[in-house]
Each structure stands twice: as structure tokens, then as C-alpha cells.
Scaffold this motif. Structure first.
Motif, PDB file in Angstrom:
ATOM      1  N   LEU A 175       9.802 -67.085 -55.840  1.00 36.77           N
ATOM      2  CA  LEU A 175       8.305 -67.044 -55.056  1.00 36.77           C
ATOM      3  C   LEU A 175       7.994 -68.256 -54.452  1.00 36.77           C
ATOM      4  CD1 LEU A 175       6.481 -64.890 -58.203  1.00 36.77           C
ATOM      5  CD2 LEU A 175       7.564 -64.117 -55.842  1.00 36.77           C
ATOM      6  N   VAL A 176       8.143 -69.366 -54.993  1.00 36.04           N
ATOM      7  CA  VAL A 176       7.719 -70.699 -54.259  1.00 36.04           C
ATOM      8  C   VAL A 176       8.247 -70.870 -53.009  1.00 36.04           C
ATOM      9  CG1 VAL A 176       7.223 -72.997 -54.389  1.00 36.04           C
ATOM     10  CG2 VAL A 176       6.865 -71.686 -56.339  1.00 36.04           C
ATOM     11  N   ILE A 177       9.729 -70.686 -53.172  1.00 33.82           N
ATOM     12  CA  ILE A 177      10.695 -70.746 -51.922  1.00 33.82           C
ATOM     13  C   ILE A 177      10.449 -69.731 -51.106  1.00 33.82           C
ATOM     14  CG2 ILE A 177      13.048 -70.772 -51.302  1.00 33.82           C
ATOM     15  CD1 ILE A 177      12.377 -73.105 -53.137  1.00 33.82           C
ATOM     16  N   ALA A 178      10.066 -68.574 -51.475  1.00 36.93           N
ATOM     17  CA  ALA A 178       9.709 -67.710 -50.448  1.00 36.93           C
ATOM     18  C   ALA A 178       8.537 -68.051 -49.737  1.00 36.93           C
ATOM     19  CB  ALA A 178       9.220 -66.134 -51.215  1.00 36.93           C
ATOM     20  N   GLY A 179       7.533 -68.694 -50.258  1.00 35.83           N
ATOM     21  CA  GLY A 179       6.387 -69.070 -49.366  1.00 35.83           C
ATOM     22  C   GLY A 179       6.814 -70.169 -48.502  1.00 35.83           C
ATOM     23  N   LEU A 180       7.659 -71.148 -49.112  1.00 39.00           N
ATOM     24  CA  LEU A 180       8.145 -72.140 -48.249  1.00 39.00           C
ATOM     25  C   LEU A 180       9.186 -71.581 -47.014  1.00 39.00           C
ATOM     26  CD1 LEU A 180       8.586 -75.348 -48.358  1.00 39.00           C
ATOM     27  CD2 LEU A 180      10.814 -75.027 -49.191  1.00 39.00           C
ATOM     28  N   VAL A 181       9.638 -70.535 -47.182  1.00 39.62           N
ATOM     29  CA  VAL A 181      10.349 -70.157 -45.873  1.00 39.62           C
ATOM     30  C   VAL A 181       9.484 -69.351 -45.019  1.00 39.62           C
ATOM     31  CG1 VAL A 181      12.010 -68.090 -45.449  1.00 39.62           C
ATOM     32  CG2 VAL A 181      12.401 -69.467 -47.318  1.00 39.62           C
ATOM     33  N   VAL A 182       8.398 -68.745 -45.526  1.00 45.68           N
ATOM     34  CA  VAL A 182       7.353 -68.334 -44.386  1.00 45.68           C
ATOM     35  C   VAL A 182       6.886 -69.448 -43.742  1.00 45.68           C
ATOM     36  CG1 VAL A 182       5.271 -67.144 -44.258  1.00 45.68           C
ATOM     37  CG2 VAL A 182       6.832 -66.336 -45.718  1.00 45.68           C
ATOM     38  N   ALA A 183       6.308 -70.586 -44.504  1.00 44.68           N
ATOM     39  CA  ALA A 183       5.824 -72.110 -43.719  1.00 44.68           C
ATOM     40  C   ALA A 183       7.011 -72.354 -42.727  1.00 44.68           C
ATOM     41  CB  ALA A 183       5.626 -72.845 -44.842  1.00 44.68           C
ATOM     42  N   SER A 184       8.125 -72.558 -43.042  1.00 44.50           N
ATOM     43  CA  SER A 184       9.247 -72.849 -42.244  1.00 44.50           C
ATOM     44  C   SER A 184       9.314 -72.208 -41.036  1.00 44.50           C
ATOM     45  CB  SER A 184      10.519 -73.021 -43.087  1.00 44.50           C
ATOM     46  OG  SER A 184      10.333 -73.999 -44.229  1.00 44.50           O
ATOM     47  N   LEU A 185       9.404 -70.658 -41.255  1.00 48.75           N
ATOM     48  CA  LEU A 185       9.920 -70.170 -40.251  1.00 48.75           C
ATOM     49  C   LEU A 185       8.693 -70.411 -39.117  1.00 48.75           C
ATOM     50  CD1 LEU A 185      10.787 -66.806 -41.891  1.00 48.75           C
ATOM     51  CD2 LEU A 185      12.269 -68.224 -40.498  1.00 48.75           C
ATOM     52  N   TYR A 186       7.418 -70.206 -39.666  1.00 44.71           N
ATOM     53  CA  TYR A 186       6.335 -70.519 -38.513  1.00 44.71           C
ATOM     54  C   TYR A 186       6.429 -72.156 -38.094  1.00 44.71           C
ATOM     55  CZ  TYR A 186       1.700 -71.445 -36.666  1.00 44.71           C
ATOM     56  OH  TYR A 186       0.921 -71.429 -35.465  1.00 44.71           O
ATOM     57  N   GLY A 187       7.011 -72.754 -38.720  1.00 44.31           N
ATOM     58  CA  GLY A 187       7.352 -74.347 -38.270  1.00 44.31           C
ATOM     59  C   GLY A 187       8.473 -74.201 -37.196  1.00 44.31           C
ATOM     60  N   CYS A 188       9.561 -73.347 -37.272  1.00 41.60           N
ATOM     61  CA  CYS A 188      10.590 -73.239 -36.360  1.00 41.60           C
ATOM     62  C   CYS A 188       9.818 -72.748 -34.981  1.00 41.60           C
ATOM     63  CB  CYS A 188      11.636 -72.079 -36.951  1.00 41.60           C
ATOM     64  SG  CYS A 188      12.645 -73.115 -38.234  1.00 41.60           S
ATOM     65  N   TYR A 189       8.845 -71.528 -35.207  1.00 34.53           N
ATOM     66  CA  TYR A 189       8.400 -71.022 -34.013  1.00 34.53           C
ATOM     67  C   TYR A 189       7.652 -72.097 -33.271  1.00 34.53           C
ATOM     68  CZ  TYR A 189       4.951 -68.743 -31.342  1.00 34.53           C
ATOM     69  OH  TYR A 189       3.860 -68.128 -30.328  1.00 34.53           O
ATOM     70  N   GLN A 190       6.828 -72.932 -33.995  1.00 35.63           N
ATOM     71  CA  GLN A 190       6.294 -73.927 -33.464  1.00 35.63           C
ATOM     72  C   GLN A 190       7.329 -74.974 -32.463  1.00 35.63           C
ATOM     73  OE1 GLN A 190       4.070 -75.881 -36.563  1.00 35.63           O
ATOM     74  NE2 GLN A 190       2.188 -74.925 -35.828  1.00 35.63           N
ATOM     75  N   SER A 191       8.242 -75.069 -33.276  1.00 33.78           N
ATOM     76  CA  SER A 191       9.185 -76.133 -32.477  1.00 33.78           C
ATOM     77  C   SER A 191       9.848 -75.415 -31.261  1.00 33.78           C
ATOM     78  CB  SER A 191      10.561 -76.244 -33.620  1.00 33.78           C
ATOM     79  OG  SER A 191      11.255 -77.317 -32.896  1.00 33.78           O
ATOM     80  N   TYR A 192       9.996 -74.196 -31.285  1.00 34.21           N
ATOM     81  CA  TYR A 192      10.460 -73.237 -30.279  1.00 34.21           C
ATOM     82  C   TYR A 192       9.418 -73.427 -28.853  1.00 34.21           C
ATOM     83  CZ  TYR A 192      12.284 -69.422 -27.498  1.00 34.21           C
ATOM     84  OH  TYR A 192      12.343 -68.544 -26.240  1.00 34.21           O
ATOM     85  N   VAL A 193       8.221 -72.887 -29.270  1.00 35.31           N
ATOM     86  CA  VAL A 193       7.318 -72.920 -28.135  1.00 35.31           C
ATOM     87  C   VAL A 193       6.730 -74.340 -27.705  1.00 35.31           C
ATOM     88  CG1 VAL A 193       6.521 -70.722 -28.749  1.00 35.31           C
ATOM     89  CG2 VAL A 193       5.359 -72.542 -29.704  1.00 35.31           C
ATOM     90  N   GLY A 194       6.822 -75.453 -28.703  1.00 31.14           N
ATOM     91  CA  GLY A 194       6.263 -76.621 -28.546  1.00 31.14           C
ATOM     92  C   GLY A 194       4.921 -76.797 -29.167  1.00 31.14           C
ATOM     93  N   VAL A 195       4.604 -78.079 -29.557  1.00 27.03           N
ATOM     94  CA  VAL A 195       3.344 -78.461 -29.866  1.00 27.03           C
ATOM     95  C   VAL A 195       2.812 -79.719 -29.345  1.00 27.03           C
ATOM     96  CG1 VAL A 195       3.292 -77.337 -32.229  1.00 27.03           C
ATOM     97  CG2 VAL A 195       3.980 -79.821 -31.799  1.00 27.03           C
TER      98      VAL A 195
END
Length: 509
Positions: free
Chosen positions: A217-237
Motif C-alpha cells: 500500500l505504501v509503494i502504491a502511494g509512492l507510485v502515484v507520487a512518482s507518476l505525477y513527478g514523471c508528468y512534471q518532468s515531461y511538461v517541465g517545472v
């Protein structure tokens, strides 16, 4: 599908060739001779026996009055719940509502995993650190209700060893003796939350399957955060000048931070939890389990790369090396070679960022040394007693000393150990380090006594992750962001949950 895979078959043959070459190589033979010599030396070494043996305090702790008092006081709510249940057993057993709540209490490890999941996916602007305390207290209350009809269920504080009690006492002393008790109360409550998380992990887990579900369950939360991080990397911050010196990091994009306030915060969480996902992969019995744990690893690795957190890269590398060393130290040279071979395939910006590690021209490196100098000024007056919990208290004291080179004052020491020393005094630092070293030493010793490979994988991963974050803590104050503090102590609890499972297995044999 796996057996007929051309790629996997080729990799298996390549691995067999490399293994055979290593076995017959001069370096391989030299390593085997070193292993035999080390084993003979350790058997007769007084120093080794001194380091490896149980200390006096850990040996006498389980039967000591302090242990019984500590455990007894913490379990007063459980004792009351059990007494109320015994008095009205017929009524409670006939109550559908009680049976439902009791069942939930028996599955408190699930709710603890969900609490950590929520902690990882709530955006920074919507997160309040009080949620962590409320959640920890709520799961503890649920555990207490669930323990009423379960004679063996109790808060197992004695499993954490004697140093945890000293650490808690010195935290309370740092609160009472603080230069600003009102400010220190906030961080004292964060420490209470952290202790409850450790206690719940150890007490709620009774078998490996429960630990696996909680960690998943903890890793599932980490994956959600990481997917959003990947999105940030794609669009740029946006590039933040205070977080990256562009004079030595030319071409580096903005550093991602996902749901957290700072890229370093996110990177530290990834460094602590990625090894646990590796443990799930190693311990999976089905191809589905291996597939999903491996799939979860991909966005996490992409995200930690895009945070450009150099200390966290080092910490994660150390965590993996410790994991490999515990599982089979002979794979260390292979891991190092594979790591070096992977360097040419890294994105140029990450490769350039690696080259800045230790570069004294980097403004962030220079700034850290300026902070350490300012901390030294404070320590000369408060090294023995500390200023009190909470970085805000230390910030106020810093302002009574000369400024740094840029005319500003530090907001914290950029180092966990210096921060704990400055807040709690020298005894608090000693207790804090003793807690960590006791956890690592007990975990490593239990690793070699545990037969269940799944528990061994999780124990090796959590020990490696703790080693990694301890190294990161030399360059960062990882508790400045309390969510990181909560994950830190959750990880510590996983180590002792594995130790508990390993000892239960020994007693059953």
C-alpha cells in the motif's frame, strides 16, 4: 511466456557465462580466499566478538523493571479494553457493531498502510502535519479496540530495545528545557507521531503476508507520487535558483518535487522506499507480483533521477549495495560493474549533475559549509543542553550570532545529527545514534538467523534503506519536512517488524 522469451533466454545465458567467468577468474578466486580469511579472523577476533555481541543493556532489557514499566504504561489502554470485553463478553460478542470494529482493529496494519499511502499522495498545499498525528492516534485507537478480543495483541514497545526509551525521555527533556516551549511542542508532537508509527508497525504485523500488504500500500502511494513527478518532468517545472546553481549545472531543467514542497524532500522519500519495492519483487512468488513490483520501480527511478537530488542518489546507491551485500556479497562487483556500464546511458543533464558532487564551486556546497560554521558558533554555547525541539527555536538563537557570508541566518543545520545535537544536547544525540545503530545491528544479526527468504529480503531492503537515509542525513536535515520524518520512522518500524517475524519463526522451529 517467460520460458519461451528470446530476450530473457539470452539474458539467462549471458548471466550463466558471466557467472562462470567470474568463478574461474583470478579476481573471483582472490575474493573467495578473502572470504575464507575473513571468516577465520572473525571467529577468533576479540574486536569482532565485541562488536557483534549483545551489549549489557539489550541483554537485561526484556526482564528489567524499566522495560516492564515502559511497556505496562503504554498498554494501559489495551488492558482497559480487554477488561471491558471480559466483563461484558456475552454482550460484546452478540454486537454486530463491536464485531465489525474489532475486525477492523485486527487489520490495523491495513489502515496503517493506507495512512502512509494518503501521506504520500496529498499535495503539499492541502497537507497539514496534524493529519499525521490524527491518523496515527486513530490507527492506534483502532488497534486498542481490536486487541480487546485478542489476548495476544498488545503494543510491543519492548521489542524496540532500551535506547528508544532513553531517546523519548531526552526528547521530553528537550521540550521542557526548550528556550521556547510553545514552539517546541509542535515538533514534540511530530516525534510522538513518529513513535506511534514505529510502535504500530511492530505491534500490528503478525505474519509476513500482513507486512507485505502494508508495504505494498505504501509503494502504491509512492507510485502515484512518482507518476505525477514523471508528468512534471515531461511538461517541465520552473527553475528555482536557490535549488540549483546554473553556473555549474548548465542545461539542467527544473527539479521535480511531485506532491511535496521541495525536490530534496521527494528524493529522500524515494530513496527510503524504493528498496522496499525491490524487496517485494524479490519476495514475489508469482510472475504477476514480480511484474507489478517491477512496473512500480520504473516511475520511481525516473522520478528520483528528475529530482536531481545528489545526496539521495548516493543514499539510494548505498541502500542497494547494502541490500546486495546482505543477500550475497559476491554480487557486489557485478553490481558495481553494471552501475558503471549504465553511466554512458544516463541523460546528459544527470551525468553533468553527478560530476558536480563534491564541487566546491557549487553554491549549494559552499552554502552548507557556511551553515556548518554558523552551527559551530551556536554549539560552543549549547552543545551540552541544546536549545529545544523545532528548527524555529534554533533559527531564533542563530539570530543572536554573526550572520553568514551573505548576511542571512541558517534555517536549520543541513545535517540530522547536528540538528539533533543542537536541539537536544549531546545526550540526545548519543541516544538518537544509539537507537539507529541498535536497529541496524539487531537487524543484521537477525537477517542471518531468519530462514524465510521473503522476510530476509524485506529486512535486507529496510536495513539498506536506513543506511542510505543515514548517509543522506549527513548532507541534509531530512526531518525539516515532517512527512519525511514520518516515512523515516515507518521504515525503522519495518526493520523491527522483520526482526519480530524472524524471531517468531525461530521459536516455532
Amino acid at each position: 511466456m517467460i520460458e519461451n522469451s528470446i530476450l530473457l533466454g539470452w539474458l539467462a545465458r549471458l548471466w550463466a557465462v558471466l557467472t562462470g567467468a567470474w568463478t574461474e577468474s583470478g579476481l573471483g578466486r582472490a575474493c573467495r580466499r578473502c572470504e575464507s580469511a575473513a571468516a577465520r579472523w572473525s571467529e577468533g577476533s576479540v574486536l569482532w566478538q565485541f562488536v557483534w555481541r549483545d551489549g549489557v543493556l539489550p541483554r537485561v532489557w526484556p526482564e528489567s523493571l524499566a522495560c516492564r514499566l515502559f511497556s505496562g504504561i503504554l498498554n494501559i489502554p489495551c488492558a482497559i479494553a480487554k477488561w471491558i470485553y471480559r466483563v461484558g463478553k456475552g454482550i460484546w460478542d452478540g454486537s454486530l457493531a463491536f464485531r465489525f470494529v474489532s475486525a477492523l482493529g485486527g487489520a490495523s496494519f491495513v489502515f496503517l498502510g493506507l495512512l502512509m499511502l494518503v501521506m504520500l499522495v496529498v499535495p503539499h498545499d492541502y497537507w497539514n502535519n496534524a493529519y499525521g498525528l490524527v491518523g496515527a492516534v486513530g490507527v492506534t485507537a483502532l488497534f486498542i479496540v481490536g486487541s480487546a478480543a485478542r489476548p495476544r495483541h498488545r503494543l510491543e514497545a519492548e521489542r524496540l530495545g532500551p535506547y528508544m526509551l532513553f531517546y523519548l525521555i531526552l526528547l521530553f527533556y528537550a521540550l521542557v528545557g526548550s528556550l521556547s516551549t510553545s514552539l517546541s511542542m509542535r515538533y514534540f508532537l511530530f516525534h510522538v507521531t513518529s513513535f506511534l508509527l514505529v510502535l504500530l508497525v511492530v505491534s500490528s504485523v503478525q505474519k509476513y503476508e500482513q507486512l507485505r500488504l502494508m508495504v505494498a500500500l505504501v509503494i502504491a502511494g509512492l507510485v502515484v507520487a512518482s507518476l505525477y513527478g514523471c508528468y512534471q518532468s515531461y511538461v517541465g517545472v520552473e527553475i528555482v535558483a536557490s535549488q540549483q546553481d546554473m553556473t555549474v549545472n548548465e542545461g539542467m531543467p527544473g527539479r521535480i518535487y511531485s506532491f511535496f514542497d521541495n525536490p530534496n524532500n521527494f528524493a529522500e522519500i524515494l530513496a527510503m522506499l524504493i528498496p522496499l519495492d525491490i524487496a517485494l519483487f524479490l519476495g514475489a512468488k508469482t510472475w504477476r507480483g514480480r511484474f507489478w513490483s517491477l512496473a512500480a520501480l520504473v516511475p520511481c527511478l525516473v522520478s528520483i533521477g528528475a529530482t536531481y537530488g545528489r545526496s539521495s542518489w548516493i543514499g539510494l546507491t548505498l541502500a542497494v549495495l547494502v541490500l546486495v551485500a546482505l543477500e550475497n556479497w559476491r554480487f557486489i562487483p557485478v553490481a558495481l560493474v553494471l552501475g558503471l556500464c549504465a553511466v554512458p546511458f544516463l541523460p546528459q543533464t544527470i551525468y553533468n549533475r553527478i560530476l558536480t558532487i563534491g564541487n566546491m564551486e557549487d553554491s549549494s556546497t559552499q552554502y552548507r559549509f557556511s551553515i556548518y560554521e554558523a552551527t559551530g558558533n551556536l554549539m560552543r554555547d549549547y552543545w551540552y543542553r541544546g536549545v529545544g525541539l523545532d528548527p524555529q527555536v534554533m533559527q531564533r538563537v542563530f539570530q543572536t550570532y554573526p550572520t553568514m557570508f551573505d548576511g542571512s541566518y541558517p534555517i536549520h543545520t543541513h545535517n540530522n545529527y547536528l540538528q539533533m545535537w543542537g536541539e537536544t544536547g549531546i545526550l540526545g544525540l548519543i541516544a538518537y545514534v544509539a537507537v539507529l545503530l541498535h536497529g541496524l545491528k539487531t537487524g543484521v544479526k537477525q537477517f542471518y538467523k531468519t530462514m524465510d527468504k521473503r522476510v530476509r529480503h524485506m529486512l535486507a531492503a529496510s536495513i539498506g534503506a536506513l543506511c542510505g537515509i543515514m548517509v543522506i542525513s549527513v548532507a541534509e536535515y531530512t526531518w525539516f519536512y515532517p512527512r519525511n520524518m514520518f516515512v523515516y520512522w515507518f521504515l525503522f518500524g519495518v526493520i523491527f517488524a522483520c526482526i519480530k517475524l524472524g524471531r517468531s519463526e525461530q521459536q516455532a522451529r
